[in-house]
Write a protein that holds these residues in place. Structure first.
Motif, PDB file in Angstrom:
ATOM      1  N   ALA A 195       0.856  -1.194   0.000  1.00 17.27           N
ATOM      2  CA  ALA A 195       0.000   0.000   0.000  1.00 17.27           C
ATOM      3  C   ALA A 195       0.891   1.242   0.000  1.00 17.27           C
ATOM      4  O   ALA A 195       0.955   1.973   0.970  1.00 17.27           O
ATOM      5  CB  ALA A 195      -0.925  -0.012   1.216  1.00 17.27           C
ATOM      6  N   PRO A 196       1.609   1.483  -1.107  1.00 15.77           N
ATOM      7  CA  PRO A 196       2.529   2.616  -1.146  1.00 15.77           C
ATOM      8  C   PRO A 196       1.817   3.952  -0.947  1.00 15.77           C
ATOM      9  O   PRO A 196       0.632   4.086  -1.234  1.00 15.77           O
ATOM     10  CB  PRO A 196       3.147   2.546  -2.538  1.00 15.77           C
ATOM     11  CG  PRO A 196       2.670   1.306  -3.172  1.00 15.77           C
ATOM     12  CD  PRO A 196       1.574   0.741  -2.350  1.00 15.77           C
ATOM     13  N   GLY A 197       2.557   4.899  -0.481  1.00 18.62           N
ATOM     14  CA  GLY A 197       2.027   6.238  -0.255  1.00 18.62           C
ATOM     15  C   GLY A 197       3.106   7.086   0.369  1.00 18.62           C
ATOM     16  O   GLY A 197       4.281   6.917   0.078  1.00 18.62           O
ATOM     17  N   GLY A 198       2.690   7.958   1.277  1.00 21.03           N
ATOM     18  CA  GLY A 198       3.689   8.797   1.915  1.00 21.03           C
ATOM     19  C   GLY A 198       3.086   9.810   2.849  1.00 21.03           C
ATOM     20  O   GLY A 198       1.876   9.836   3.096  1.00 21.03           O
ATOM     21  N   VAL A 199       3.953  10.656   3.347  1.00 19.50           N
ATOM     22  CA  VAL A 199       3.595  11.672   4.318  1.00 19.50           C
ATOM     23  C   VAL A 199       2.776  12.768   3.632  1.00 19.50           C
ATOM     24  O   VAL A 199       3.105  13.218   2.538  1.00 19.50           O
ATOM     25  CB  VAL A 199       4.880  12.253   4.950  1.00 19.50           C
ATOM     26  CG1 VAL A 199       4.575  13.431   5.844  1.00 19.50           C
ATOM     27  CG2 VAL A 199       5.617  11.171   5.725  1.00 19.50           C
ATOM     28  N   TYR A 258      -2.120   4.642  13.408  1.00 17.05           N
ATOM     29  CA  TYR A 258      -0.999   3.704  13.513  1.00 17.05           C
ATOM     30  C   TYR A 258       0.045   4.273  14.467  1.00 17.05           C
ATOM     31  O   TYR A 258       0.399   5.450  14.381  1.00 17.05           O
ATOM     32  CB  TYR A 258      -0.339   3.479  12.139  1.00 17.05           C
ATOM     33  CG  TYR A 258       0.840   2.566  12.241  1.00 17.05           C
ATOM     34  CD1 TYR A 258       0.658   1.198  12.337  1.00 17.05           C
ATOM     35  CD2 TYR A 258       2.133   3.067  12.322  1.00 17.05           C
ATOM     36  CE1 TYR A 258       1.736   0.344  12.487  1.00 17.05           C
ATOM     37  CE2 TYR A 258       3.208   2.227  12.465  1.00 17.05           C
ATOM     38  CZ  TYR A 258       3.007   0.870  12.549  1.00 17.05           C
ATOM     39  OH  TYR A 258       4.079   0.029  12.713  1.00 17.05           O
ATOM     40  N   ARG A 259       0.546   3.412  15.351  1.00 15.19           N
ATOM     41  CA  ARG A 259       1.633   3.804  16.262  1.00 15.19           C
ATOM     42  C   ARG A 259       2.588   2.637  16.459  1.00 15.19           C
ATOM     43  O   ARG A 259       2.163   1.497  16.673  1.00 15.19           O
ATOM     44  CB  ARG A 259       1.073   4.203  17.622  1.00 15.19           C
ATOM     45  CG  ARG A 259       0.415   5.550  17.645  1.00 15.19           C
ATOM     46  CD  ARG A 259       0.105   5.958  19.094  1.00 15.19           C
ATOM     47  NE  ARG A 259      -0.104   7.378  19.161  1.00 15.19           N
ATOM     48  CZ  ARG A 259      -1.255   7.943  19.497  1.00 15.19           C
ATOM     49  NH1 ARG A 259      -2.300   7.207  19.811  1.00 15.19           N
ATOM     50  NH2 ARG A 259      -1.362   9.250  19.541  1.00 15.19           N
ATOM     51  N   ASP A 260       3.874   2.927  16.393  1.00 13.97           N
ATOM     52  CA  ASP A 260       4.912   1.990  16.814  1.00 13.97           C
ATOM     53  C   ASP A 260       6.101   2.811  17.299  1.00 13.97           C
ATOM     54  O   ASP A 260       5.988   4.030  17.461  1.00 13.97           O
ATOM     55  CB  ASP A 260       5.264   0.986  15.708  1.00 13.97           C
ATOM     56  CG  ASP A 260       6.054   1.570  14.541  1.00 13.97           C
ATOM     57  OD1 ASP A 260       6.464   2.750  14.568  1.00 13.97           O
ATOM     58  OD2 ASP A 260       6.265   0.835  13.564  1.00 13.97           O
ATOM     59  N   LYS A 261       7.237   2.180  17.513  1.00 14.97           N
ATOM     60  CA  LYS A 261       8.413   2.887  18.021  1.00 14.97           C
ATOM     61  C   LYS A 261       9.023   3.829  16.987  1.00 14.97           C
ATOM     62  O   LYS A 261       9.788   4.715  17.328  1.00 14.97           O
ATOM     63  CB  LYS A 261       9.475   1.883  18.462  1.00 14.97           C
ATOM     64  CG  LYS A 261       9.075   1.080  19.668  1.00 14.97           C
ATOM     65  CD  LYS A 261      10.153   0.087  20.032  1.00 14.97           C
ATOM     66  CE  LYS A 261       9.719  -0.762  21.205  1.00 14.97           C
ATOM     67  NZ  LYS A 261      10.701  -1.787  21.538  1.00 14.97           N
ATOM     68  N   HIS A 273       0.929   7.966  13.107  1.00 10.22           N
ATOM     69  CA  HIS A 273       0.208   8.757  12.124  1.00 10.22           C
ATOM     70  C   HIS A 273      -1.209   8.240  11.920  1.00 10.22           C
ATOM     71  O   HIS A 273      -1.521   7.106  12.254  1.00 10.22           O
ATOM     72  CB  HIS A 273       0.943   8.785  10.782  1.00 10.22           C
ATOM     73  CG  HIS A 273       1.204   7.432  10.199  1.00 10.22           C
ATOM     74  ND1 HIS A 273       2.419   6.831  10.301  1.00 10.22           N
ATOM     75  CD2 HIS A 273       0.423   6.574   9.525  1.00 10.22           C
ATOM     76  CE1 HIS A 273       2.377   5.652   9.706  1.00 10.22           C
ATOM     77  NE2 HIS A 273       1.165   5.473   9.219  1.00 10.22           N
ATOM     78  N   PHE A 274      -2.033   9.121  11.371  1.00  9.47           N
ATOM     79  CA  PHE A 274      -3.329   8.727  10.851  1.00  9.47           C
ATOM     80  C   PHE A 274      -3.110   8.429   9.376  1.00  9.47           C
ATOM     81  O   PHE A 274      -2.501   9.229   8.659  1.00  9.47           O
ATOM     82  CB  PHE A 274      -4.366   9.848  11.005  1.00  9.47           C
ATOM     83  CG  PHE A 274      -4.906   9.969  12.400  1.00  9.47           C
ATOM     84  CD1 PHE A 274      -5.983   9.186  12.809  1.00  9.47           C
ATOM     85  CD2 PHE A 274      -4.346  10.857  13.304  1.00  9.47           C
ATOM     86  CE1 PHE A 274      -6.485   9.299  14.097  1.00  9.47           C
ATOM     87  CE2 PHE A 274      -4.846  10.982  14.586  1.00  9.47           C
ATOM     88  CZ  PHE A 274      -5.919  10.192  14.993  1.00  9.47           C
ATOM     89  N   GLY A 275      -3.601   7.289   8.929  1.00 11.35           N
ATOM     90  CA  GLY A 275      -3.464   6.906   7.532  1.00 11.35           C
ATOM     91  C   GLY A 275      -4.776   7.025   6.801  1.00 11.35           C
ATOM     92  O   GLY A 275      -5.802   6.559   7.304  1.00 11.35           O
ATOM     93  N   SER A 323       6.306  -3.273   5.406  1.00  8.10           N
ATOM     94  CA  SER A 323       6.108  -2.079   6.225  1.00  8.10           C
ATOM     95  C   SER A 323       4.898  -2.313   7.130  1.00  8.10           C
ATOM     96  O   SER A 323       3.816  -2.614   6.640  1.00  8.10           O
ATOM     97  CB  SER A 323       5.864  -0.852   5.343  1.00  8.10           C
ATOM     98  OG  SER A 323       6.985  -0.579   4.558  1.00  8.10           O
ATOM     99  N   PRO A 324       5.080  -2.210   8.442  1.00  6.95           N
ATOM    100  CA  PRO A 324       3.995  -2.583   9.358  1.00  6.95           C
ATOM    101  C   PRO A 324       2.739  -1.737   9.239  1.00  6.95           C
ATOM    102  O   PRO A 324       1.632  -2.249   9.412  1.00  6.95           O
ATOM    103  CB  PRO A 324       4.625  -2.450  10.742  1.00  6.95           C
ATOM    104  CG  PRO A 324       5.835  -1.601  10.554  1.00  6.95           C
ATOM    105  CD  PRO A 324       6.286  -1.799   9.147  1.00  6.95           C
ATOM    106  N   ASP A 325       2.875  -0.459   8.893  1.00  2.00           N
ATOM    107  CA  ASP A 325       1.676   0.358   8.723  1.00  2.00           C
ATOM    108  C   ASP A 325       0.918  -0.037   7.459  1.00  2.00           C
ATOM    109  O   ASP A 325      -0.311  -0.113   7.449  1.00  2.00           O
ATOM    110  CB  ASP A 325       1.999   1.852   8.747  1.00  2.00           C
ATOM    111  CG  ASP A 325       3.106   2.282   7.806  1.00  2.00           C
ATOM    112  OD1 ASP A 325       3.760   1.431   7.168  1.00  2.00           O
ATOM    113  OD2 ASP A 325       3.338   3.500   7.709  1.00  2.00           O
ATOM    114  N   SER A 326       1.640  -0.359   6.394  1.00  3.73           N
ATOM    115  CA  SER A 326       0.996  -0.828   5.171  1.00  3.73           C
ATOM    116  C   SER A 326       0.356  -2.193   5.371  1.00  3.73           C
ATOM    117  O   SER A 326      -0.676  -2.494   4.772  1.00  3.73           O
ATOM    118  CB  SER A 326       1.996  -0.895   4.023  1.00  3.73           C
ATOM    119  OG  SER A 326       2.316   0.401   3.588  1.00  3.73           O
ATOM    120  N   LYS A 327       0.978  -3.010   6.202  1.00  2.78           N
ATOM    121  CA  LYS A 327       0.392  -4.320   6.508  1.00  2.78           C
ATOM    122  C   LYS A 327      -0.986  -4.133   7.146  1.00  2.78           C
ATOM    123  O   LYS A 327      -1.962  -4.769   6.736  1.00  2.78           O
ATOM    124  CB  LYS A 327       1.307  -5.100   7.452  1.00  2.78           C
ATOM    125  CG  LYS A 327       0.727  -6.428   7.892  1.00  2.78           C
ATOM    126  CD  LYS A 327       1.638  -7.170   8.842  1.00  2.78           C
ATOM    127  CE  LYS A 327       0.963  -8.465   9.273  1.00  2.78           C
ATOM    128  NZ  LYS A 327       1.785  -9.267  10.142  1.00  2.78           N
TER     129      LYS A 327
END
Length: 184
Positions: free
Chosen positions: A80-84, A118-121, A125-127, A166-170
């Motif tokens: 799920a490609p994308g970006g900031v 989404y949150r990790d170390k 962000h909000f996706g 990428s864990p957020d894309s997962k």
């Protein structure tokens, strides 16, 4: 703090655009200002990202491999490609801009799917997740994408289990399958 978790890729790799202004949001996903990409990463500020799940007419999924010098999740696969999201930019504009910059995809109709937190170390962000159908040629940005290929859905599901992804894309892709594709 992120600076203790990853090397300062901004010092050695200006391609990561440390001065780029990013949309900063509060816990309710409401804009509260902007910060440089470098400050956002170092202070782990809550921001927005866009994600685009791209399928072709054969129902295959476009999966990219991130370059090895990305500031977070380097060399990971990304279904799920994308970006900031830039300061003052909408999720929709960010999604369209990112797939054009990274993949050379333009002129597609983006379907808004959902938003998630989404949150990790490494990031928080909000996706905003979108989907599209595309059958044209790809033009990869070598500063962002190492490779991209069309994968069968079963292979993407295996990738989600085995990684590295990428864990957020997962999370975005798994929820997309559950909420937007009837669990397929």
């Amino acid at each position: 703090m992120l600076s203790s978790l990853v090397p300062d890729v901004f010092a050695s790799n200006p391609v990561q655009q440390p001065k780029e202004q990013v949309q900063i949001v509060d816990e309710n996903n409401q804009p509260i200002g902007s910060a440089s990409r470098k400050d956002m990463r170092e202070q782990q500020l809550l921001h927005r990202c866009s994600f685009v799940i791209t399928r072709n007419s054969q129902e295959q999924v476009l999966v990219q491999k991130r370059v090895h010098f990305k500031e977070i999740y380097p060399s990971f696969y990304d279904p799920a490609p994308g970006g900031v999201v830039g300061a003052g930019e909408s999720y929709e504009k960010s999604a369209a801009r990112e797939i054009e910059e990274e993949m050379g995809i333009s002129g597609v109709s983006l379907v808004r799917c959902f938003e998630f937190l989404y949150r990790d170390k490494m990031a928080q962000h909000f996706g905003g997740v979108f989907s599209c159908v595309y059958d044209g040629p790809l033009r990869l940005d070598p500063q962002e994408v190492e490779s991209a290929e069309w994968w069968d859905l079963q292979d993407v599901k295996k990738l989600l289990q085995d990684g590295p992804v990428s864990p957020d894309s997962k999370i975005a892709f798994e929820r997309y399958l559950k909420d937007c594709c009837g669990g397929s």
